[in-house]
Design a protein around this motif. Structure first.
Motif, PDB file in Angstrom:
ATOM      1  N   ARG A   9       0.793  -1.215   0.000  1.00  0.00           N
ATOM      2  CA  ARG A   9       0.000   0.000   0.000  1.00  0.00           C
ATOM      3  C   ARG A   9       0.832   1.275   0.000  1.00  0.00           C
ATOM      4  O   ARG A   9       0.435   2.276  -0.545  1.00  0.00           O
ATOM      5  CB  ARG A   9      -0.929   0.001   1.211  1.00  0.00           C
ATOM      6  N   GLY A  10       1.979   1.267   0.657  1.00  0.00           N
ATOM      7  CA  GLY A  10       2.791   2.468   0.737  1.00  0.00           C
ATOM      8  C   GLY A  10       3.409   2.842  -0.593  1.00  0.00           C
ATOM      9  O   GLY A  10       3.670   1.984  -1.438  1.00  0.00           O
ATOM     10  N   PHE A  11       3.669   4.140  -0.766  1.00  0.00           N
ATOM     11  CA  PHE A  11       4.224   4.618  -2.028  1.00  0.00           C
ATOM     12  C   PHE A  11       5.649   4.104  -2.246  1.00  0.00           C
ATOM     13  O   PHE A  11       6.002   3.659  -3.331  1.00  0.00           O
ATOM     14  CB  PHE A  11       4.211   6.149  -2.052  1.00  0.00           C
ATOM     15  N   VAL A  12       6.477   4.151  -1.193  1.00  0.00           N
ATOM     16  CA  VAL A  12       7.871   3.722  -1.338  1.00  0.00           C
ATOM     17  C   VAL A  12       7.945   2.226  -1.608  1.00  0.00           C
ATOM     18  O   VAL A  12       8.706   1.767  -2.465  1.00  0.00           O
ATOM     19  CB  VAL A  12       8.671   4.094  -0.075  1.00  0.00           C
TER      20      VAL A  12
ATOM     21  N   MET B 120      -4.802  10.776  -2.796  1.00  0.00           N
ATOM     22  CA  MET B 120      -5.182   9.482  -2.253  1.00  0.00           C
ATOM     23  C   MET B 120      -4.394   8.362  -2.919  1.00  0.00           C
ATOM     24  O   MET B 120      -4.005   7.389  -2.294  1.00  0.00           O
ATOM     25  CB  MET B 120      -6.676   9.246  -2.470  1.00  0.00           C
ATOM     26  N   LEU B 121      -4.159   8.523  -4.216  1.00  0.00           N
ATOM     27  CA  LEU B 121      -3.463   7.493  -4.978  1.00  0.00           C
ATOM     28  C   LEU B 121      -1.982   7.483  -4.659  1.00  0.00           C
ATOM     29  O   LEU B 121      -1.350   6.437  -4.610  1.00  0.00           O
ATOM     30  CB  LEU B 121      -3.669   7.739  -6.468  1.00  0.00           C
ATOM     31  N   VAL B 122      -1.393   8.635  -4.411  1.00  0.00           N
ATOM     32  CA  VAL B 122       0.030   8.709  -4.133  1.00  0.00           C
ATOM     33  C   VAL B 122       0.336   8.198  -2.737  1.00  0.00           C
ATOM     34  O   VAL B 122       1.274   7.436  -2.516  1.00  0.00           O
ATOM     35  CB  VAL B 122       0.531  10.153  -4.300  1.00  0.00           C
ATOM     36  N   LEU B 123      -0.466   8.617  -1.751  1.00  0.00           N
ATOM     37  CA  LEU B 123      -0.179   8.235  -0.373  1.00  0.00           C
ATOM     38  C   LEU B 123      -0.355   6.746  -0.167  1.00  0.00           C
ATOM     39  O   LEU B 123       0.520   6.070   0.342  1.00  0.00           O
ATOM     40  CB  LEU B 123      -1.082   9.021   0.587  1.00  0.00           C
ATOM     41  N   GLY B 124      -1.523   6.243  -0.528  1.00  0.00           N
ATOM     42  CA  GLY B 124      -1.745   4.815  -0.439  1.00  0.00           C
ATOM     43  C   GLY B 124      -1.628   4.268   0.956  1.00  0.00           C
ATOM     44  O   GLY B 124      -1.181   3.151   1.166  1.00  0.00           O
ATOM     45  N   GLU B 125      -2.005   5.059   1.991  1.00  0.00           N
ATOM     46  CA  GLU B 125      -1.857   4.610   3.360  1.00  0.00           C
ATOM     47  C   GLU B 125      -3.089   3.903   3.898  1.00  0.00           C
ATOM     48  O   GLU B 125      -3.082   3.411   5.009  1.00  0.00           O
ATOM     49  CB  GLU B 125      -1.545   5.814   4.272  1.00  0.00           C
TER      50      GLU B 125
END
Length: 309
Positions: free
Chosen positions: A169-172, A240-245
């Protein structure tokens, strides 16, 4: 006569560019699938379709950028446009089957294995369909053992990609997964290319109905690359799409407003020109009375009541 095959006629330029496109398509696809799975307010079919198209375009573009460096020294190479476009449709379709399967059914063992096998076989079919579009003064033959190895790599890579699409889920972490997926997809391609051999005809005459690599390069790059750039814009402008938290529906740092008590009505002896003071308010009661008043009790027996002067 055996032809001399060179898969790196432009050196490291085509492998690096192909790897970058595979990573870009994988990264965008992963973020779109994450958006559809972890945000219930999103339009799931649309985001899954965008993710499938991004991954499919990334794989297809990677394949044909790598094929730009493919040469047979004894023969010119041309491509059949119809088969080339069909391979793009196959790539997007099979990736879509896998993405929609895990997007709606989750990553149970049975679903993941079935979707990974279908997607991996489809990616391999896209690769060899693109190879079938090649036209030269001879024919291409394959080492079946290496072909089987490339198909196995495609299945493993597709299964890992589908698992990552709904589990990371996380961006990194998604960025790291896309880099690994780029390695897997590129490895599948060059493993398949290692199985290629060319048997040339005795003569070099004949005509081709397909397009040369230089002619097909422009439409090959413009269409899918523009699509991937547009998908990237969607990702960049959707926080929302970038964070993905996974906490998109929550509002962080906002405390609920404290309910203030209802103002009581004036009783006998109360001063109407002085605002009433709430129990938790330490501010002055009026401009002419800057000090906060303390309520005092009147000695009227058991039925005491509180009022302010």
């Amino acid at each position: 006569m055996q032809g001399t095959v060179d898969g790196f006629s432009y050196g490291a330029v085509t492998p690096v560019a192909a790897y970058v496109m595979a990573c870009l398509g994988s990264a965008l696809g992963l973020r779109c699938v994450v958006r559809s799975v972890y945000n219930e307010r999103s339009w799931k079919p649309g985001w899954l379709a965008l993710g499938a198209a991004s991954i499919g375009c990334g794989i297809w573009t990677m394949h044909f950028i790598a094929m730009v460096g493919f040469r047979v020294k004894e023969s010119p190479i041309h491509y059949d446009v119809g088969l080339t476009v069909l391979s793009l449709a196959v790539a997007i379709t099979v990736v879509g089957i896998g993405v929609f399967a895990v997007g709606y059914r989750g990553v149970s063992r049975s679903t993941l294995c079935a979707a990974g096998c279908v997607t991996g076989l489809g990616v391999a079919a896209m690769h060899y369909l693109g190879m079938a579009a090649i036209q030269l003064h001879g024919y291409i033959h394959y080492d079946l053992a290496v072909v089987a190895l490339s198909i196995g790599i495609a299945i493993v890579a597709a299964t890992a990609a589908l698992w990552a699409a709904v589990s990371i889920r996380g961006f990194v972490t998604s960025l790291g997964a896309s880099l690994v997926m780029g390695v897997a997809v590129s490895g599948m391609h060059y493993t398949g290319m290692a199985a290629v051999g060319v048997r040339l005809h005795g003569t070099t005459g004949g005509t081709f109905t397909g397009e040369s690599p230089t002619t097909i390069l422009l439409p090959m790059l413009i269409g899918p690359v523009i699509f991937l750039l547009l998908a990237g814009v969607v990702v960049m402008f959707d926080p929302m799409l970038v964070l993905g938290e996974g906490d998109w529906d929550r509002t962080t740092g906002r405390q609920p407003e404290r309910q203030r008590p209802e103002p009581r009505q004036l009783g006998r002896g109360d001063r109407p020109d002085v605002p009433l003071q709430h129990p938790d308010d330490s501010s002055p009661t009026s401009f002419f009375d800057p000090q906060p008043r303390r309520p005092r009790q009147e000695p009227h027996g058991a039925g005491r009541r509180v009022r302010e002067w």
